[in-house]
Design a protein around this motif. Structure first.
Motif, PDB file in Angstrom:
ATOM      1  N   GLY A 125       7.484  -4.922   2.339  1.00  0.00           N
ATOM      2  CA  GLY A 125       6.669  -5.488   1.280  1.00  0.00           C
ATOM      3  C   GLY A 125       5.192  -5.450   1.616  1.00  0.00           C
ATOM      4  O   GLY A 125       4.787  -5.517   2.775  1.00  0.00           O
ATOM      5  N   ALA A 126       4.385  -5.350   0.577  1.00  0.00           N
ATOM      6  CA  ALA A 126       2.939  -5.355   0.756  1.00  0.00           C
ATOM      7  C   ALA A 126       2.443  -6.786   0.913  1.00  0.00           C
ATOM      8  O   ALA A 126       3.106  -7.746   0.538  1.00  0.00           O
ATOM      9  N   MET A 127       1.263  -6.921   1.482  1.00  0.00           N
ATOM     10  CA  MET A 127       0.646  -8.226   1.684  1.00  0.00           C
ATOM     11  C   MET A 127      -0.786  -8.155   1.181  1.00  0.00           C
ATOM     12  O   MET A 127      -1.422  -7.097   1.155  1.00  0.00           O
ATOM     13  N   LYS A 128      -1.281  -9.313   0.762  1.00  0.00           N
ATOM     14  CA  LYS A 128      -2.648  -9.354   0.248  1.00  0.00           C
ATOM     15  C   LYS A 128      -3.212 -10.737   0.476  1.00  0.00           C
ATOM     16  O   LYS A 128      -2.568 -11.736   0.161  1.00  0.00           O
ATOM     17  N   GLN A 129      -4.400 -10.784   1.057  1.00  0.00           N
ATOM     18  CA  GLN A 129      -5.035 -12.072   1.255  1.00  0.00           C
ATOM     19  C   GLN A 129      -5.474 -12.644  -0.075  1.00  0.00           C
ATOM     20  O   GLN A 129      -5.765 -11.923  -1.023  1.00  0.00           O
ATOM     21  N   GLN A 130      -5.505 -13.971  -0.118  1.00  0.00           N
ATOM     22  CA  GLN A 130      -5.904 -14.637  -1.341  1.00  0.00           C
ATOM     23  C   GLN A 130      -7.325 -14.243  -1.717  1.00  0.00           C
ATOM     24  O   GLN A 130      -8.194 -14.064  -0.861  1.00  0.00           O
ATOM     25  N   ARG A 131      -7.547 -14.099  -3.013  1.00  0.00           N
ATOM     26  CA  ARG A 131      -8.852 -13.677  -3.493  1.00  0.00           C
ATOM     27  C   ARG A 131      -9.907 -14.723  -3.157  1.00  0.00           C
ATOM     28  O   ARG A 131      -9.705 -15.924  -3.344  1.00  0.00           O
ATOM     29  N   ILE A 188     -11.466   4.921  -7.680  1.00  0.00           N
ATOM     30  CA  ILE A 188     -10.343   4.002  -7.471  1.00  0.00           C
ATOM     31  C   ILE A 188      -9.734   4.267  -6.102  1.00  0.00           C
ATOM     32  O   ILE A 188      -9.459   5.416  -5.754  1.00  0.00           O
ATOM     33  N   ILE A 189      -9.538   3.202  -5.329  1.00  0.00           N
ATOM     34  CA  ILE A 189      -8.753   3.323  -4.097  1.00  0.00           C
ATOM     35  C   ILE A 189      -7.394   2.683  -4.347  1.00  0.00           C
ATOM     36  O   ILE A 189      -7.291   1.646  -4.990  1.00  0.00           O
ATOM     37  N   TYR A 190      -6.354   3.305  -3.823  1.00  0.00           N
ATOM     38  CA  TYR A 190      -4.976   2.920  -4.140  1.00  0.00           C
ATOM     39  C   TYR A 190      -4.494   1.750  -3.268  1.00  0.00           C
ATOM     40  O   TYR A 190      -3.917   0.799  -3.764  1.00  0.00           O
ATOM     41  N   ARG A 191      -4.640   1.840  -1.967  1.00  0.00           N
ATOM     42  CA  ARG A 191      -4.425   0.764  -0.991  1.00  0.00           C
ATOM     43  C   ARG A 191      -2.965   0.371  -0.743  1.00  0.00           C
ATOM     44  O   ARG A 191      -2.722  -0.527   0.044  1.00  0.00           O
ATOM     45  N   ASP A 192      -2.008   1.025  -1.389  1.00  0.00           N
ATOM     46  CA  ASP A 192      -0.609   0.662  -1.118  1.00  0.00           C
ATOM     47  C   ASP A 192       0.292   1.894  -1.143  1.00  0.00           C
ATOM     48  O   ASP A 192       1.399   1.849  -1.674  1.00  0.00           O
ATOM     49  N   CYS A 221      -4.795  -1.659  -6.536  1.00  0.00           N
ATOM     50  CA  CYS A 221      -5.940  -0.774  -6.722  1.00  0.00           C
ATOM     51  C   CYS A 221      -7.253  -1.552  -6.819  1.00  0.00           C
ATOM     52  O   CYS A 221      -7.289  -2.712  -7.224  1.00  0.00           O
ATOM     53  N   LYS A 222      -8.320  -0.875  -6.441  1.00  0.00           N
ATOM     54  CA  LYS A 222      -9.675  -1.418  -6.539  1.00  0.00           C
ATOM     55  C   LYS A 222     -10.542  -0.387  -7.233  1.00  0.00           C
ATOM     56  O   LYS A 222     -10.534   0.799  -6.875  1.00  0.00           O
ATOM     57  N   GLU A 223     -11.303  -0.832  -8.245  1.00  0.00           N
ATOM     58  CA  GLU A 223     -12.128   0.073  -9.044  1.00  0.00           C
ATOM     59  C   GLU A 223     -13.576   0.099  -8.553  1.00  0.00           C
ATOM     60  O   GLU A 223     -13.995  -0.720  -7.732  1.00  0.00           O
ATOM     61  N   ASN A 224     -14.313   1.083  -9.099  1.00  0.00           N
ATOM     62  CA  ASN A 224     -15.764   1.198  -8.884  1.00  0.00           C
ATOM     63  C   ASN A 224     -16.155   1.330  -7.418  1.00  0.00           C
ATOM     64  O   ASN A 224     -17.147   0.759  -6.959  1.00  0.00           O
ATOM     65  N   ILE A 225     -15.371   2.085  -6.659  1.00  0.00           N
ATOM     66  CA  ILE A 225     -15.717   2.372  -5.267  1.00  0.00           C
ATOM     67  C   ILE A 225     -16.451   3.706  -5.232  1.00  0.00           C
ATOM     68  O   ILE A 225     -15.851   4.771  -5.079  1.00  0.00           O
ATOM     69  N   THR A 238     -11.175  -6.723   0.834  1.00  0.00           N
ATOM     70  CA  THR A 238      -9.937  -7.506   0.825  1.00  0.00           C
ATOM     71  C   THR A 238      -8.946  -6.985   1.860  1.00  0.00           C
ATOM     72  O   THR A 238      -8.729  -5.774   1.978  1.00  0.00           O
ATOM     73  N   PHE A 239      -8.335  -7.909   2.578  1.00  0.00           N
ATOM     74  CA  PHE A 239      -7.280  -7.556   3.531  1.00  0.00           C
ATOM     75  C   PHE A 239      -5.983  -7.437   2.746  1.00  0.00           C
ATOM     76  O   PHE A 239      -5.421  -8.429   2.287  1.00  0.00           O
ATOM     77  N   CYS A 240      -5.493  -6.215   2.576  1.00  0.00           N
ATOM     78  CA  CYS A 240      -4.276  -6.022   1.795  1.00  0.00           C
ATOM     79  C   CYS A 240      -3.605  -4.716   2.203  1.00  0.00           C
ATOM     80  O   CYS A 240      -4.191  -3.875   2.893  1.00  0.00           O
ATOM     81  N   GLY A 241      -2.355  -4.540   1.768  1.00  0.00           N
ATOM     82  CA  GLY A 241      -1.582  -3.348   2.084  1.00  0.00           C
ATOM     83  C   GLY A 241      -0.255  -3.718   2.709  1.00  0.00           C
ATOM     84  O   GLY A 241       0.057  -4.890   2.932  1.00  0.00           O
ATOM     85  N   THR A 242       0.561  -2.710   2.979  1.00  0.00           N
ATOM     86  CA  THR A 242       1.827  -2.886   3.675  1.00  0.00           C
ATOM     87  C   THR A 242       1.569  -2.740   5.175  1.00  0.00           C
ATOM     88  O   THR A 242       0.917  -1.778   5.587  1.00  0.00           O
TER      89      THR A 242
END
Length: 690
Positions: free
Chosen positions: A152-158, A485-489, A511-515, A523-527
């Motif tokens: 599973g992927a993980m993502k730090q709280q915004r 866009i970066i995919y990150r997962d 995903c994150k836009e406008n990169i 953001t710390f996120c991903g599998t």
């Protein structure tokens, strides 16, 4: 004797021995503590067992992993709650691995001391290529290869950063008041925001009005410096210990000042109150009404900038009244909102339909099977009534989206899915709609299954098949990167096959836009297995993280193992940061070169990045036989075609999911009554081309 690799141990049950007496009426409820110890030769003391990792407490019928190092010993201590010692066993990791015949699975009883025994299941995973090939022919009934679990992927709280404050959504367990407007913070679940550094509590609507710099932050924001220089707001409070005769709340953290006397501090000048522990975090704004001043400053900014028009329209309305769900405007065609900020917005490429587009609802579909699920919700196979067409529907619970502060991420996922219809190797979106409790993404159904399912069946992919999949994934990633866009997962679970055998990248929730240019993500996120080193270092990053994940995925396809390992998450992250993956001798020189360049820890020099010394990734020798023009037009025949019996066939998906009953999860009715539905306005959409 087992070579290089690791074992996965599952704790099954414990059998009481002599002397293990349970009092009448009490239930025998044991648990196991696991210590992993290393044999170290100390001068003057000889060989000693030293525990370098913290003790872990696996639940029954769950697993823990351990690499096979010389001298490594695993100690399993059986205890009874709360902390009563019962028995233990210390056994070498290689001894456990030797109990697995031909690399399979072994279920054994281990004798405990002083009495009793414990039943464990042991599975050995080889990291030696030649042994992996030999073992593959033996395990006919078991899933093959070293990749046996979905990760599973993980993502730090915004985090919302304002003047050094780091606000996150929080559930307040006791009555709490906003430190800006002093009003009560109402709501269910996560009612407001709380600063991680100074515990300042505010409404979500008030967090951007805070003027004082966060005392718990060592970082001076540009806005705070400008405010201090222009208005010189630096008026300290004059706090004095006070006895409160009625219930009083802290003006920083918003919670009650507890106690019978001398409960807190009160400013002699402006009269604000705080806990003694909160005094050091109070901003020097004595006598300043932050809410009124923030509103005045906002009016000044608005009037000074009234001559300039925004480059992009707002994503959604913030009207105070909750709109009807059917008011969503889903008759638009695609909008070029992914263009660079300074680039002109091109008109939609699709012709405006001559008739209004249909608006869909949950009643238009029949749910048939569960295809997957996670913390986000469920993905289910559904049939469109009266048409005989099948789609995959991803259902998200609104309360979970709001609780995790993921409304913006959900809107980004919708926009990227809509954009995906312009590329052959991204999942296409049919429509989106909503109910009072759920958000629905209706996507094309890819009945070929995901790469995780196929690699568990095949063990690994041959060079031709792995190169084909990697090439199509590469094209999909480059398309996303070209749109900022970066995919990150990126992982095996998120790459699916259609009925012909072509890949489709799915699940754009990370995903994150406008990169573009200097714009980067934080953001710390991903599998965990796929996270790039720059994310682990908490550095700012761009699409370089996708090329690292691409390297991990390519390694798994070619070798059937993950390139980085660890007994726990911390060990895994240390491996990603410092260790070099091992390449078997049977791997081609071109493949090893490609992987080593993708695992470059300097993001700017990683293969796939513009400044990579090795040149463009498409020109690498590993992709020498790829005809990129034909591949972009889907004119290359896939080397593998999945077995598909019918358009609604689910045989290429895990039975753990497909055996479940397809139904939506229920939400709290009381929470639905108080939910602000206006934040989801603009979510509904219908693809005019499907």
């Amino acid at each position: 004797m087992p070579g290089v690799g690791f074992i996965r141990v599952k704790l099954l049950q414990v059998e009481k021995g002599e002397g293990m007496v349970t009092a009448p009426g009490e239930v025998f409820d044991p648990y196991v503590a696991v210590n992993v110890k290393e044999a170290i030769n100390s001068p003057g003391r000889g060989l000693q067992l030293v525990q370098k990792k913290r003790t872990i407490y696996p639940e029954w019928n769950t697993c823990f992993d351990s690499h096979l190092y010389d001298g490594r010993v695993i100690q399993m201590i059986v205890m009874e709650r709360p902390n009563k010692f019962i028995a233990d066993i210390s056994i070498g990791a290689r001894v456990l691995a030797e109990k697995c015949q031909n690399g399979g699975v072994a279920t054994v009883w281990l004798d405990l001391k002083p009495a009793g025994r414990i039943e464990v299941q042991i599975r050995f995973f080889s990291e030696d290529m030649e042994q992996l090939r030999e073992n593959a022919s033996v395990r006919d009934q078991e899933p093959k290869g070293g990749i046996r679990r979905r990760r599973g992927a993980m993502k730090q709280q915004r985090v919302h950063e304002v003047n050094g404050h780091e606000f996150i959504a929080k559930f307040f367990r006791q009555p709490t008041f906003c430190s800006i407007c002093t009003e009560f913070i109402w709501g269910l679940n996560k009612q407001g925001y709380c600063c991680k550094l100074c515990s300042c509590a505010v409404h979500k609507r008030c967090h951007d009005k805070i003027l004082g710099k966060c005392p718990g932050s060592a970082k001076d924001s540009r806005e705070t410096k400008m405010l201090t220089e222009r208005f010189n707001i630096n008026i300290p409070h004059r706090f004095k210990v006070n006895n409160y005769m009625s219930p009083t709340f802290c003006d920083l953290c918003g919670s009650l000042l507890v106690g019978l006397f001398r409960q807190g501090l009160k400013c002699e000048v402006c009269g604000i109150n705080c806990h003694k522990r909160c005094e050091k975090n109070m901003a020097n704004l004595c006598g300043v009404n932050q809410k009124l001043l923030a509103d005045a400053l906002q009016q000044v900014r608005t009037s000074s900038g009234s001559g300039r028009l925004p480059k992009h329209p707002p994503l959604s309305s913030t009207s105070s009244s909750a709109p009807l769900l059917d008011d969503d405007d889903d008759s638009e065609c695609y909008e070029e909102i992914w263009a660079k900020p300074d680039a002109p917005i091109n008109p939609p490429e699709y012709d405006t339909p001559a008739f209004p587009l249909r608006k869909y609802s949950p009643s238009d579909f029949v749910l048939l099977k569960v295809l997957g699920k996670g913390s986000f919700g469920k993905v289910m196979l559904a049939e469109l009534k009266g048409h005989g067409k099948y789609f995959a529907i991803k259902a998200l619970k609104k309360d979970v989206v709001l609780e995790d502060d993921d409304v913006e991420c959900t809107m980004i996922e919708k926009r990227v899915l809509a954009l995906g219809c312009k590329h052959p190797y991204l999942t296409h979106l049919h429509s989106t709609f909503q109910s009072l409790s759920h958000l629905f993404f209706v996507m094309e159904y890819l009945n070929g299954g995901d790469l995780m399912f196929h690699i568990q069946t095949a063990g690994m992919f041959d060079l031709k098949r792995a190169t084909f999949y990697a090439s199509e994934i590469l094209l999909g990633l480059q398309f996303l990167h070209s749109k900022g866009i970066i995919y990150r997962d990126l992982k095996l679970d998120n790459v699916l096959l259609d009925k012909d055998g072509h890949i489709k990248i799915a699940d754009f929730g990370m995903c994150k836009e406008n990169i573009y240019g200097e714009n980067k993500a934080t953001t710390f996120c991903g599998t965990p297995d796929y996270i790039a080193p720059e994310i682990l270092r908490n550095a700012k990053y761009n699409h370089s993280v996708d090329w690292w994940s691409f390297g991990v995925l390519l390694y798994e396809m070619l070798i059937g193992q993950s390139p980085f390992h660890g007994d726990d998450e911390d060990d895994l992250f240390q491996s990603i940061l410092h260790q070099t993956p091992q390449y078997p001798r049977s791997l081609s020189r071109e493949a090893a070169s490609c992987l080593s360049l993708l695992f470059e820890r300097n993001p700017t020099e990683r293969l796939g990045m513009p400044n990579c010394p090795a040149g463009p990734i498409r020109s690498h020798a590993f992709f020498a036989k790829v005809d990129w023009d034909k591949l972009e037009n889907r004119e290359v025949d896939p080397p593998f075609k999945p077995r598909v019996k019918s358009p609604s066939d689910v045989s290429n998906f895990d039975k753990d999911f497909t055996m479940e009953k397809p139904q939506l999860s229920h939400s709290d009715k009381d929470y639905l009554k108080t939910m602000n539905q206006s934040v989801f306005k603009g979510f509904s959409f219908t693809n005019p081309t499907m």
